[in-house]
Design a protein around this motif. Structure first.
Motif, PDB file in Angstrom:
ATOM      1  N   UNK A   6       1.509 -17.198   9.461  1.00 43.60           N
ATOM      2  CA  UNK A   6       2.925 -17.009   9.118  1.00 43.60           C
ATOM      3  C   UNK A   6       3.251 -17.569   7.731  1.00 43.60           C
ATOM      4  N   UNK A   7       2.416 -18.500   7.246  1.00 41.67           N
ATOM      5  CA  UNK A   7       2.640 -19.072   5.922  1.00 41.67           C
ATOM      6  C   UNK A   7       2.262 -18.115   4.799  1.00 41.67           C
ATOM      7  N   UNK A   8       1.498 -17.071   5.125  1.00 41.39           N
ATOM      8  CA  UNK A   8       0.966 -16.195   4.082  1.00 41.39           C
ATOM      9  C   UNK A   8       1.489 -14.759   4.209  1.00 41.39           C
ATOM     10  N   UNK A   9       2.672 -14.605   4.777  1.00 40.18           N
ATOM     11  CA  UNK A   9       3.185 -13.264   5.064  1.00 40.18           C
ATOM     12  C   UNK A   9       3.334 -12.405   3.806  1.00 40.18           C
ATOM     13  N   UNK A  10       3.681 -13.023   2.685  1.00 42.62           N
ATOM     14  CA  UNK A  10       3.868 -12.236   1.457  1.00 42.62           C
ATOM     15  C   UNK A  10       2.548 -11.625   0.999  1.00 42.62           C
ATOM     16  N   UNK A  11       1.438 -12.356   1.163  1.00 42.13           N
ATOM     17  CA  UNK A  11       0.126 -11.829   0.808  1.00 42.13           C
ATOM     18  C   UNK A  11      -0.351 -10.811   1.836  1.00 42.13           C
ATOM     19  N   UNK A  12      -0.114 -11.099   3.091  1.00 45.59           N
ATOM     20  CA  UNK A  12      -0.533 -10.215   4.177  1.00 45.59           C
ATOM     21  C   UNK A  12       0.184  -8.872   4.100  1.00 45.59           C
ATOM     22  N   UNK A  13       1.444  -8.893   3.682  1.00 47.94           N
ATOM     23  CA  UNK A  13       2.224  -7.648   3.584  1.00 47.94           C
ATOM     24  C   UNK A  13       1.569  -6.662   2.631  1.00 47.94           C
ATOM     25  N   UNK A  14       0.873  -7.179   1.625  1.00 45.05           N
ATOM     26  CA  UNK A  14       0.153  -6.338   0.664  1.00 45.05           C
ATOM     27  C   UNK A  14      -1.287  -6.115   1.123  1.00 45.05           C
ATOM     28  N   UNK A  15      -1.944  -7.186   1.520  1.00 46.81           N
ATOM     29  CA  UNK A  15      -3.376  -7.136   1.807  1.00 46.81           C
ATOM     30  C   UNK A  15      -3.763  -6.434   3.091  1.00 46.81           C
ATOM     31  N   UNK A  16      -2.844  -6.401   4.069  1.00 45.66           N
ATOM     32  CA  UNK A  16      -3.137  -5.733   5.333  1.00 45.66           C
ATOM     33  C   UNK A  16      -2.188  -4.559   5.591  1.00 45.66           C
ATOM     34  N   UNK A  17      -1.608  -4.045   4.529  1.00 46.82           N
ATOM     35  CA  UNK A  17      -0.700  -2.912   4.679  1.00 46.82           C
ATOM     36  C   UNK A  17      -1.451  -1.690   5.197  1.00 46.82           C
TER      37      UNK A  17
END
Length: 209
Positions: free
Chosen positions: A60-71
Motif C-alpha cells: 500500500x506504500x507503493x501504490x503510485x509505482x504499482x499503478x504504472x508498473x502493474x497496469x
C-alpha cells in the motif's frame, strides 16, 4: 425493513427476512444475508491470512509505482491486486506465525522494457548515488525511457518515490536522504517506463544502504 420502490417486480432496498436489496450501478441487486462461519479456521487458512495481510500492508506504500508498473494493458484488472498476487508468491519468508518480507524480491513493476545495465549504488553526502552503464539502443531500450526510483526505510515504515526522474541516457541520479532516515537501513529499487508511458521494465532491486 425492505422498501418496495416500484412494485413487487422491481426489487427492493433494505433488509427483508433473509434477503438484502440494494442498488448497484442503477440495477436492483438482491442477495442473502451472510452467515457467520461456524467452523474455526484451519492453521493453513490462518497462515494464508497472515501472509496476505503482511503483503498488502507493505504494498500500500507503493501504490503510485504499482499503478504504472502493474497496469493491465487491457484495463480489465486492478493494478494493486495484480501486484499483491505476484508478490504474495515471492516475498514472504519465515514460518508461522513469524513471517517477514524478503525485500530483495519485492517487485513494483513488471514488463518488457530492458532494465538498467549494471546498476550500482553508493552513499554520498546525505544522498544515495545511483548509476548504470550505457547500452545499445533497441526497440525495448530507448535513451528516452524514464527512470523511477524508490528508497524504502522499513525501520521508519516510510519511503521516497521519484517517478520519471531521469532519462536512461543520463546514466545516473542522486536521491537526497531524509534526515529522519539517518541511522536506518534503506532498500533501493528502480525501473524504467517508456517516454509515452505505455511500456515498463521489471523493477530492479539495487541493494541495501
Amino acid at each position: 425493513m425492505g422498501i418496495l420502490r416500484k412494485g413487487v417486480f422491481d426489487g427492493f432496498e433494505g433488509k427483508t427476512g433473509p434477503l438484502i436489496g440494494r442498488k448497484v450501478n442503477g440495477k436492483c441487486v438482491i442477495s442473502g444475508l451472510r452467515r457467520k462461519a461456524t467452523k474455526p479456521r484451519t492453521q493453513a487458512q490462518t497462515d494464508q491470512q497472515l501472509k496476505f495481510a503482511l503483503v498488502v500492508s507493505l504494498l500500500k506504500w507503493f501504490k503510485s509505482l504499482i499503478a504504472v508498473g502493474f497496469k493491465d494493458p487491457e484495463g480489465k484488472k486492478n493494478s494493486f491486486n495484480r501486484a499483491v498476487k505476484y508478490n504474495f508468491k515471492q516475498i514472504v519468508v519465515g514460518t508461522s506465525p513469524d513471517y517477514s518480507i524478503d525485500y530483495s524480491k519485492l517487485v513494483f513493476s513488471i514488463g518488457s522494457l530492458v532494465g538498467p545495465n549494471s546498476p550500482a549504488i553508493s552513499l554520498g553526502k546525505h544522498a544515495v548515488v545511483i548509476s548504470w552503464q550505457p547500452d545499445v539502443q533497441t526497440q525495448f531500450n530507448r535513451y528516452t525511457d524514464k527512470a523511477s526510483f524508490m528508497m524504502y526505510c522499513p525501520g521508519k515504515n516510510h519511503k521516497v518515490i521519484v517517478i520519471g526522474a531521469a532519462e536512461r541516457s543520463a546514466l545516473g541520479y542522486v536521491i537526497a536522504i531524509p534526515q529522519d532516515f539517518t541511522g536506518y537501513e534503506m532498500q533501493m529499487y528502480m525501473s524504467f517506463v517508456s517516454a509515452d508511458g505505455k511500456v515498463v521494465s521489471d523493477s530492479v532491486y539495487l541493494g541495501l544502504i
